[in-house]
Design a protein around this motif. Structure first.
Motif, PDB file in Angstrom:
ATOM      1  N   SER A 176     -39.909  -9.728  71.993  1.00  7.36           N
ATOM      2  CA  SER A 176     -40.893  -8.660  71.896  1.00  7.36           C
ATOM      3  C   SER A 176     -42.200  -9.175  71.307  1.00  7.36           C
ATOM      4  O   SER A 176     -42.216  -9.841  70.268  1.00  7.36           O
ATOM      5  CB  SER A 176     -40.344  -7.526  71.016  1.00  7.36           C
ATOM      6  N   GLY A 177     -43.310  -8.910  71.996  1.00  6.07           N
ATOM      7  CA  GLY A 177     -44.625  -9.309  71.523  1.00  6.07           C
ATOM      8  C   GLY A 177     -44.981 -10.768  71.754  1.00  6.07           C
ATOM      9  O   GLY A 177     -46.104 -11.185  71.471  1.00  6.07           O
ATOM     10  N   ASP A 178     -44.057 -11.556  72.267  1.00  5.78           N
ATOM     11  CA  ASP A 178     -44.313 -12.986  72.480  1.00  5.78           C
ATOM     12  C   ASP A 178     -45.060 -13.179  73.794  1.00  5.78           C
ATOM     13  O   ASP A 178     -44.809 -12.487  74.777  1.00  5.78           O
ATOM     14  CB  ASP A 178     -42.982 -13.743  72.513  1.00  5.78           C
ATOM     15  N   ARG A 179     -45.984 -14.152  73.808  1.00  3.23           N
ATOM     16  CA  ARG A 179     -46.711 -14.481  75.038  1.00  3.23           C
ATOM     17  C   ARG A 179     -46.407 -15.904  75.483  1.00  3.23           C
ATOM     18  O   ARG A 179     -47.193 -16.512  76.199  1.00  3.23           O
ATOM     19  CB  ARG A 179     -48.202 -14.279  74.822  1.00  3.23           C
ATOM     20  N   GLY A 180     -45.282 -16.436  75.012  1.00  2.00           N
ATOM     21  CA  GLY A 180     -44.855 -17.772  75.406  1.00  2.00           C
ATOM     22  C   GLY A 180     -44.983 -18.811  74.328  1.00  2.00           C
ATOM     23  O   GLY A 180     -44.503 -19.923  74.483  1.00  2.00           O
ATOM     24  N   GLU A 181     -45.622 -18.457  73.203  1.00  2.00           N
ATOM     25  CA  GLU A 181     -45.881 -19.455  72.162  1.00  2.00           C
ATOM     26  C   GLU A 181     -44.617 -20.000  71.525  1.00  2.00           C
ATOM     27  O   GLU A 181     -44.580 -21.142  71.069  1.00  2.00           O
ATOM     28  CB  GLU A 181     -46.782 -18.866  71.062  1.00  2.00           C
ATOM     29  N   ARG A 182     -43.571 -19.198  71.441  1.00  2.00           N
ATOM     30  CA  ARG A 182     -42.352 -19.635  70.750  1.00  2.00           C
ATOM     31  C   ARG A 182     -41.515 -20.612  71.580  1.00  2.00           C
ATOM     32  O   ARG A 182     -40.635 -21.268  71.056  1.00  2.00           O
ATOM     33  CB  ARG A 182     -41.495 -18.420  70.374  1.00  2.00           C
ATOM     34  N   GLY A 183     -41.771 -20.681  72.862  1.00  2.00           N
ATOM     35  CA  GLY A 183     -41.019 -21.612  73.701  1.00  2.00           C
ATOM     36  C   GLY A 183     -39.589 -21.204  73.952  1.00  2.00           C
ATOM     37  O   GLY A 183     -38.731 -22.051  74.191  1.00  2.00           O
ATOM     38  N   VAL A 184     -39.296 -19.910  73.910  1.00  2.00           N
ATOM     39  CA  VAL A 184     -37.931 -19.447  74.135  1.00  2.00           C
ATOM     40  C   VAL A 184     -37.856 -18.455  75.283  1.00  2.00           C
ATOM     41  O   VAL A 184     -36.855 -17.768  75.451  1.00  2.00           O
ATOM     42  CB  VAL A 184     -37.326 -18.820  72.853  1.00  2.00           C
ATOM     43  N   SER A 185     -38.915 -18.363  76.086  1.00  2.00           N
ATOM     44  CA  SER A 185     -38.843 -17.512  77.273  1.00  2.00           C
ATOM     45  C   SER A 185     -37.936 -18.172  78.298  1.00  2.00           C
ATOM     46  O   SER A 185     -37.792 -19.392  78.331  1.00  2.00           O
ATOM     47  CB  SER A 185     -40.239 -17.269  77.851  1.00  2.00           C
ATOM     48  N   SER A 186     -37.300 -17.366  79.128  1.00  2.00           N
ATOM     49  CA  SER A 186     -36.312 -17.912  80.060  1.00  2.00           C
ATOM     50  C   SER A 186     -36.042 -16.935  81.191  1.00  2.00           C
ATOM     51  O   SER A 186     -36.233 -15.721  81.044  1.00  2.00           O
ATOM     52  CB  SER A 186     -35.002 -18.202  79.315  1.00  2.00           C
ATOM     53  N   LEU A 187     -35.589 -17.479  82.318  1.00  2.00           N
ATOM     54  CA  LEU A 187     -35.100 -16.636  83.411  1.00  2.00           C
ATOM     55  C   LEU A 187     -33.697 -16.118  83.107  1.00  2.00           C
ATOM     56  O   LEU A 187     -33.201 -15.238  83.815  1.00  2.00           O
ATOM     57  CB  LEU A 187     -35.086 -17.423  84.723  1.00  2.00           C
ATOM     58  N   VAL A 188     -33.067 -16.661  82.079  1.00  2.00           N
ATOM     59  CA  VAL A 188     -31.738 -16.215  81.647  1.00  2.00           C
ATOM     60  C   VAL A 188     -31.912 -15.365  80.396  1.00  2.00           C
ATOM     61  O   VAL A 188     -32.354 -15.852  79.355  1.00  2.00           O
ATOM     62  CB  VAL A 188     -30.825 -17.417  81.357  1.00  2.00           C
ATOM     63  N   ARG A 189     -31.580 -14.073  80.487  1.00  2.00           N
ATOM     64  CA  ARG A 189     -31.796 -13.174  79.353  1.00  2.00           C
ATOM     65  C   ARG A 189     -30.793 -13.453  78.240  1.00  2.00           C
ATOM     66  O   ARG A 189     -29.599 -13.649  78.482  1.00  2.00           O
ATOM     67  CB  ARG A 189     -31.682 -11.720  79.788  1.00  2.00           C
ATOM     68  N   ARG A 190     -31.324 -13.470  76.981  1.00  2.00           N
ATOM     69  CA  ARG A 190     -30.496 -13.632  75.784  1.00  2.00           C
ATOM     70  C   ARG A 190     -30.759 -12.466  74.845  1.00  2.00           C
ATOM     71  O   ARG A 190     -31.648 -11.651  75.085  1.00  2.00           O
ATOM     72  CB  ARG A 190     -30.828 -14.958  75.100  1.00  2.00           C
ATOM     73  N   ASP A 191     -30.022 -12.421  73.746  1.00  2.00           N
ATOM     74  CA  ASP A 191     -30.164 -11.297  72.817  1.00  2.00           C
ATOM     75  C   ASP A 191     -31.521 -11.275  72.117  1.00  2.00           C
ATOM     76  O   ASP A 191     -31.917 -10.253  71.557  1.00  2.00           O
ATOM     77  CB  ASP A 191     -29.033 -11.302  71.788  1.00  2.00           C
ATOM     78  N   ILE A 192     -32.274 -12.385  72.142  1.00  2.00           N
ATOM     79  CA  ILE A 192     -33.593 -12.421  71.513  1.00  2.00           C
ATOM     80  C   ILE A 192     -34.678 -11.853  72.419  1.00  2.00           C
ATOM     81  O   ILE A 192     -35.817 -11.693  71.999  1.00  2.00           O
ATOM     82  CB  ILE A 192     -33.977 -13.857  71.100  1.00  2.00           C
ATOM     83  N   HIS A 193     -34.338 -11.552  73.665  1.00  2.00           N
ATOM     84  CA  HIS A 193     -35.339 -11.143  74.652  1.00  2.00           C
ATOM     85  C   HIS A 193     -35.409  -9.623  74.782  1.00  2.00           C
ATOM     86  O   HIS A 193     -34.374  -8.961  74.936  1.00  2.00           O
ATOM     87  CB  HIS A 193     -35.015 -11.754  76.016  1.00  2.00           C
TER      88      HIS A 193
END
Length: 202
Positions: free
Chosen positions: A35-52
């Motif tokens: 939530s609120g991330d624009r890619g800076e954390r480096g944890v975006s993915s095509l595979v959804r996880r509990d952080i997404h």
């Protein structure tokens, strides 16, 4: 998209930024972010996880469709979509036999499918838990990650620096895959000085 714009604005002129997610076929996929991330954390993915929590549609591309030539090295860090990226690069892997540096996280996806697939293509994995490369076949990667997963929350330096420089264990999550019986250090790295003509800002 924001990271693609930043890269395009700051990359050397010989770098082509492709605003797309690597996968096994062209199309549209959902990219998941915290939530609120624009890619800076480096944890975006095509595979959804509990952080997404947030999602946006992105274009997908297979590496085989980019028209790349004489590929010597591929870095893959896609938080769970490794198998699809590799399937989309089968032609490049068969033709150019590049070295691969793949981030594998058992807490995101099982590592065995990637290791098995690359083994079938003639690739062996190597890891660097301390000062020397050792075969992945002799290193219990998933057990190590389960035991050292707390290190992953302590920042990038604690994850990557050898344990002698910082107290405590490293967290090993990057695997070097080399084809055809090659071993780390056997072949010198190619140096194309023309590709390093941009001065790094201080």
């Amino acid at each position: 998209p924001r990271l693609a714009r930043l890269l395009a604005a700051t990359a050397p002129p010989n770098v082509r930024v492709v605003r797309a997610a690597a996968s096994d076929r062209p199309g549209i996929a959902q990219l998941w972010l915290p939530s609120g991330d624009r890619g800076e954390r480096g944890v975006s993915s095509l595979v959804r996880r509990d952080i997404h929590d947030d999602v946006l549609d992105v274009t997908c591309v297979a590496l085989d469709d980019l028209g790349l030539k004489d590929v010597g090295f591929v870095k893959i860090d896609v938080d769970g979509n490794e198998s699809a990226v590799l399937r989309g690069a089968t032609g490049v892997l068969a033709r150019d036999r590049p070295a691969l540096f793949v981030e594998l996280e058992a807490r995101i996806q099982p590592v065995a499918p990637v290791v098995t697939y690359l083994s079938l293509l003639g690739y062996d994995g190597w890891v660097l838990p301390a000062g020397d490369w050792i075969p992945l076949s002799r290193f219990p990667l998933e057990a190590h990650q389960a035991e050292a997963c707390h290190v992953a929350t302590l920042g990038l330096l604690r994850r990557v620096l050898p344990s002698g420089l910082l107290r405590g264990p490293r967290y090993v999550n990057s695997v070097l895959f080399l084809p055809d019986g090659r071993r780390p250090g056997e072949y010198p790295m190619r140096d194309d000085g023309a590709r390093a003509d941009r001065k790094t800002p201080r």
